[in-house]
Design an enzyme around this catalytic site. Structure first.
Site, PDB file in Angstrom:
ATOM      1  CB  CYS A   1      -1.306  -0.138   1.055  1.00  0.00           C
ATOM      2  SG  CYS A   1      -2.409   0.765   0.850  1.00  0.00           S
TER       3      CYS A   1
ATOM      4  CG  HIS B   1      -3.464  -3.701   3.187  1.00  0.00           C
ATOM      5  ND1 HIS B   1      -2.301  -3.433   4.125  1.00  0.00           N
ATOM      6  CD2 HIS B   1      -3.975  -2.796   2.765  1.00  0.00           C
ATOM      7  CE1 HIS B   1      -2.429  -2.003   4.051  1.00  0.00           C
ATOM      8  NE2 HIS B   1      -3.293  -1.560   3.541  1.00  0.00           N
TER       9      HIS B   1
ATOM     10  CD  GLU C   1      -1.038  -6.593   5.136  1.00  0.00           C
ATOM     11  OE1 GLU C   1      -0.865  -6.924   4.038  1.00  0.00           O
ATOM     12  OE2 GLU C   1      -1.287  -5.186   5.468  1.00  0.00           O
TER      13      GLU C   1
HETATM   14  N1  GLN Z   1      -2.003   6.478   3.020  1.00  0.00           N
HETATM   15  C1  GLN Z   1      -2.000   5.779   1.664  1.00  0.00           C
HETATM   16  C2  GLN Z   1      -3.476   5.977   1.059  1.00  0.00           C
HETATM   17  O1  GLN Z   1      -4.091   6.229   1.837  1.00  0.00           O
HETATM   18  C3  GLN Z   1      -1.761   4.175   2.003  1.00  0.00           C
HETATM   19  C4  GLN Z   1      -2.878   3.514   2.905  1.00  0.00           C
HETATM   20  C5  GLN Z   1      -2.214   2.430   3.480  1.00  0.00           C
HETATM   21  O2  GLN Z   1      -1.041   2.085   3.444  1.00  0.00           O
HETATM   22  N2  GLN Z   1      -3.198   1.358   3.981  1.00  0.00           N
HETATM   23  O3  GLN Z   1      -3.601   5.559   0.036  1.00  0.00           O
END
Ligand code: GLN
Length: 609
Positions: free
Chosen positions: A398, A525, A527
Site C-alpha cells: 500500500c 494488503h 497480509e
Molecule cells: N496513505 C495511503 C493511502 O491512503 C496508503 C494507505 C495504506 O498504506 N493503507 O492511499
C-alpha cells in the site's frame, strides 16, 4: 447454536484472543463448525479511526469492515472469513438503538440501557452467529464470543448484563463461560498466587455470570495445590481448570488445550459429547514442532512508523512468519524506524541513524508496510531506493508501493519534485493522487475498503507466477490515494511494470521491476489473507527471494500450496528435501530490536509479545 463466551480477568494482554481462537481450533478439530464474534466495548463505531500505535493494527475484512485485530486471529486460526458485524462495539449498538429511537420504533417508551441496549446486544449476537463464515451453507455449530477488556471495566457493563440474560435465554447446555485469568508468580518465594483469579471470579459472579471453565495464564504449569485452592475458592471442578503456561510459539496453544482435555469439558457443558469426535490436530502439532526446530535465520527489515508496538503490524508479521515457516527458515524481523534512516537523524542522533542503516544493510529482504501521513516518508523512500539499487528483495504494501513509485519517479525518471498528494497537496508532479470517490470531510469508513479484484496484465511476471498463474486475484484494500493514472505510460516507458490493474485498467494494483531479483509493490494488503500453512503468495516470494529460494519456487510452483517436504532430525534440525541449493547471506551484526518467530507468551508478565 451453542455459545462459548470467553471473558478476561485481572489484567489485559493475557492473550484472551489467542485463547478464544485456540478453543475454536480445538472444537473445529473435533469436527464442529465454528464461527466467532468479538465484542469491543469502546465507543468507536469501528477500529478504522483508531491509531495502530495505541490499539494495534486495524484488520480489514472482505466486506470492507475495519475491525479489531483479534478478528485476524480468528480468521487465521479457523480459516474462516468474518463480516463486519462479527465485531460488535458499543458505538455500533448505540447507533442501532438511537436510529430505531429516531424512526419511532420505541414510540412512547423511555429508551434505556436495560432493556433496550441489552436486547439489541442479544439480538445482534443471535443474528450474526448464524451467518456462515466457513464457505459452507447453513449456520455453524458453535459461536465463540470474546468479550474484550477486563471484568469490572465500566464500559463492558451493558455487555455483561446482556450476556447474563443471554445465558438464561439460550438455556443450560447451550452456553459455556470460559474465564481467562492470571496466576502470577512472586519472584521472592516463587509461589503461584491465586488471589487475583479468586477476586476476578468473584467479580464475575457478582455480575451474574458463573464461569464453567477457568483458563489460568501462568509462566509454568500450575502446581496441584494451586489448582486445589482454585477449585475451592472459585467453585470450578478440577477437570475444568486449564493452565496455559508460556510456550515457544503460538501454535502450541490449541495443543495445550487438547492435552488438558479442555474440549471434553466444553463439549460436556454444551451437550455435544455424542456429536464430536476426538480432535485431529496433526497439522498443528507438525507446525508447532517445525517452528521450534527452525534455526536458519532470514532477516527482514520492516521499515515503518510505529515500531514500538509489534501489534501495530500484527498481520504483516504473521504473514512473514507463515512464509518463513513454509521456507523452513527462522524469521527475524528487524524493526527499523523510518525516521532514523533520514538525513536529519544523522545530525541529531547519529547513533540511531547508524543503527537503523546497519539493520537495513544487514537484512536479507526489506518490507515497507502500509501507513498514513507524511512522518517518516523520506526514510521509507530511502529504504526503497536502497533495495532497488542493491538488488535486495523488496515488498511494498500500500503506502510501501506508493513510496516505491515516488522513489522511481525521483531517481530513475529524474522528476525531482515527484510526490504523493497525501504528503504535499500542491505538488507539481503528483505521481500518487487522491482517489475521486474518497471523502475529505469524513474519515470513518470512507476509504477504498475490502476485497477488490486485480487482473494480471502479463503472465511473465513474478507476482502472477507466485499466485499460481491465475488471471485475477481478490485481495483486501484500505487506501485513499492511488498511482496517478495519467503518469502510467511515462512510468512504463521508464521500466516500471504495472503487472496488475483493477477491472477498469485505470487503477494500478501491482508494480514490479522486471530486472530486479524481487521488487514488488501492491496497492492491496495481502497480509490479511495469509494463513498458517497457506502463506500469502507475495510474502512467500519475498522470503524465498531473501533466502535464495525464489528460482526454485517459481520453477516448481506446486510447492506453493504445500509445505516444503523434509523431516526433523533426531537433534531437532529441519532437513529440507528440496531447495538445498539456496544460498544464505552472512549475518554479522545483532539487531537492536528483533522479534524471533512467534515468541508468544514469552514475557514474564504474561504479556503477549
Ligand atoms: N496513505 C495511503 C493511502 O491512503 C496508503 C494507505 C495504506 O498504506 N493503507 O492511499
Amino acid at each position: 447454536m451453542k455459545y462459548v463466551l470467553v471473558t478476561g480477568g485481572v489484567v489485559s494482554g493475557l492473550g484472551k484472543g489467542v485463547t478464544a481462537s485456540s478453543i475454536g481450533v480445538v472444537l473445529k478439530a473435533c469436527g464442529l463448525r465454528v464461527t466467532s464474534i468479538k465484542i469491543d466495548p469502546y465507543l468507536n463505531t469501528d477500529a478504522g479511526t483508531m491509531s495502530p500505535f495505541e490499539h494495534g493494527e486495524v484488520f480489514v475484512l472482505d466486506d470492507g469492515g475495519e475491525v479489531d485485530l483479534d478478528l485476524g486471529n480468528y480468521e487465521r486460526f479457523l480459516d474462516i472469513k468474518l463480516t463486519r458485524d462479527n465485531n460488535i462495539t458499543t458505538g455500533k449498538i448505540y447507533q442501532y438503538v438511537l436510529d430505531k429511537e429516531r424512526r419511532g420504533d420505541y414510540l412512547g417508551k423511555t429508551v434505556q440501557v436495560v432493556p433496550h441496549i441489552t436486547d439489541a446486544i442479544q439480538e445482534w449476537i443471535e443474528r450474526v452467529a448464524v451467518i456462515p463464515v466457513d464457505g459452507k451453507e447453513g449456520p455453524a455449530d458453535v459461536c465463540v464470543i470474546e468479550l474484550g477488556g477486563t471484568i469490572g471495566d465500566i464500559e463492558s457493563m451493558p455487555f455483561i448484563e446482556a450476556l447474563g440474560q443471554f445465558s438464561y435465554h439460550v438455556g443450560p447446555g447451550n452456553f459455556c463461560l470460559v474465564h481467562v485469568s492470571l496466576v502470577p508468580v512472586l519472584n521472592v518465594v516463587g509461589e503461584q498466587k491465586t488471589k487475583p483469579t479468586q477476586h476476578s471470579v468473584r467479580g464475575l459472579r457478582g455480575l451474574g455470570l458463573t464461569p464453567n471453565i477457568l483458563v489460568c495464564r501462568s509462566a509454568k504449569v500450575l502446581d496441584e495445590n494451586v489448582k486445589e485452592k482454585l477449585l475451592q475458592f472459585c467453585h470450578v471442578p478440577a477437570a475444568n481448570i486449564i493452565t496455559l503456561n508460556d510456550v515457544t510459539n503460538i501454535w502450541h496453544i490449541p495443543l495445550l488445550l487438547r492435552d488438558q482435555k479442555a474440549h471434553e469439558a466444553i463439549l460436556k457443558i454444551l451437550n455435544l459429547q455424542g456429536v464430536a469426535r476426538q480432535p485431529k490436530l496433526e497439522e498443528w502439532t507438525d507446525r508447532a514442532k517445525l517452528c521450534d526446530a527452525l534455526h536458519d535465520p532470514v532477516r527482514i527489515a520492516m521499515v515503518g512508523k510505529y515500531t514500538g508496538l509489534s501489534d501495530s503490524y500484527l498481520s504483516v508479521w504473521k504473514a512473514l512468519l507463515h512464509a518463513t515457516v513454509a521456507c523452513h527458515k527462522k524469521l527475524v524481523v528487524d524493526w527499523v524506524p523510518s525516521t532514523d534512516l533520514e538525513d536529519d537523524t544523522a545530525k541529531e542522533a547519529p547513533d540511531a541513524y547508524k543503527a537503523a542503516w546497519n539493520l537495513l544493510k544487514g537484512a536479507d529482504g526489506i518490507l515497507v508496510p502500509g501507513g498514513f501521513g507524511d512522518r517518516g516518508v523520506q526514510g521509507k523512500i530511502l529504504a526503497a531506493k536502497y533495495a532497488r539499487e542493491n538488488n535486495v528483495p523488496y515488498l511494498g504494501i500500500c503506502l510501501g508501493m506508493q513510496i516505491a513509485v515516488i522513489e522511481f519517479a525521483r531517481s530513475v525518471m529524474n522528476l525531482r519534485d515527484a510526490n504523493s498528494a497525501e504528503f504535499d497537496p500542491d505538488t507539481r508532479t503528483p505521481c500518487v493522487v487522491f482517489m475521486p470517490e474518497g471523502s475529505k470531510t469524513h474519515m470513518g469508513g470512507t476509504m477504498r475498503l475490502g476485497s477488490r479484484r486485480t487482473y494480471f496484465q502479463v503472465t511473465d511476471c513474478k507476482a502472477a507466477k507466485l499466485y499460481g498463474n491465475v488471471s485475477y486475484v481478490d485481495e483486501r484494500h484500505r487506501h485513499r490515494y492511488e498511482v496517478n493514472p495519467d503518469m502510467v505510460p511515462e512510468f512504463e516507458s521508464a521500466g516500471l511494470a504495472f503487472v496488475g490493474k483493477d477491472e477498469t485498467g485505470k487503477r494500478m494494483e501491482i508494480i514490479e521491476l522486471p530486472a530486479h531479483p524481487y521488487f514488488v509493490g501492491v496497492q492491496f494488503h495481502p497480509e490479511f489473507k495469509s494463513r498458517p500453512g497457506q502463506p500469502s503468495a507475495l510474502f512467500l516470494g519475498l522470503i524465498a527471494a531473501s533466502c535464495g529460494q525464489l528460482d526454485a519456487l517459481l520453477q516448481n510452483p506446486s510447492h506453493l500450496s504445500k509445505p516444503i517436504p523434509g523431516r526433523i532430525s533426531s537433534n531437532g534440525v529441519f532437513l529440507p528435501k528440496v531447495y538445498q541449493n539456496g544460498h544464505q547471506k552472512g549475518h554479522t551484526h545483532m539487531p537492536a530490536k528483533s522479534l524471533v518467530n512467534g515468541n508468544y507468551y514469552s514475557n514474564a508478565n504474561g504479556v503477549h509479545v
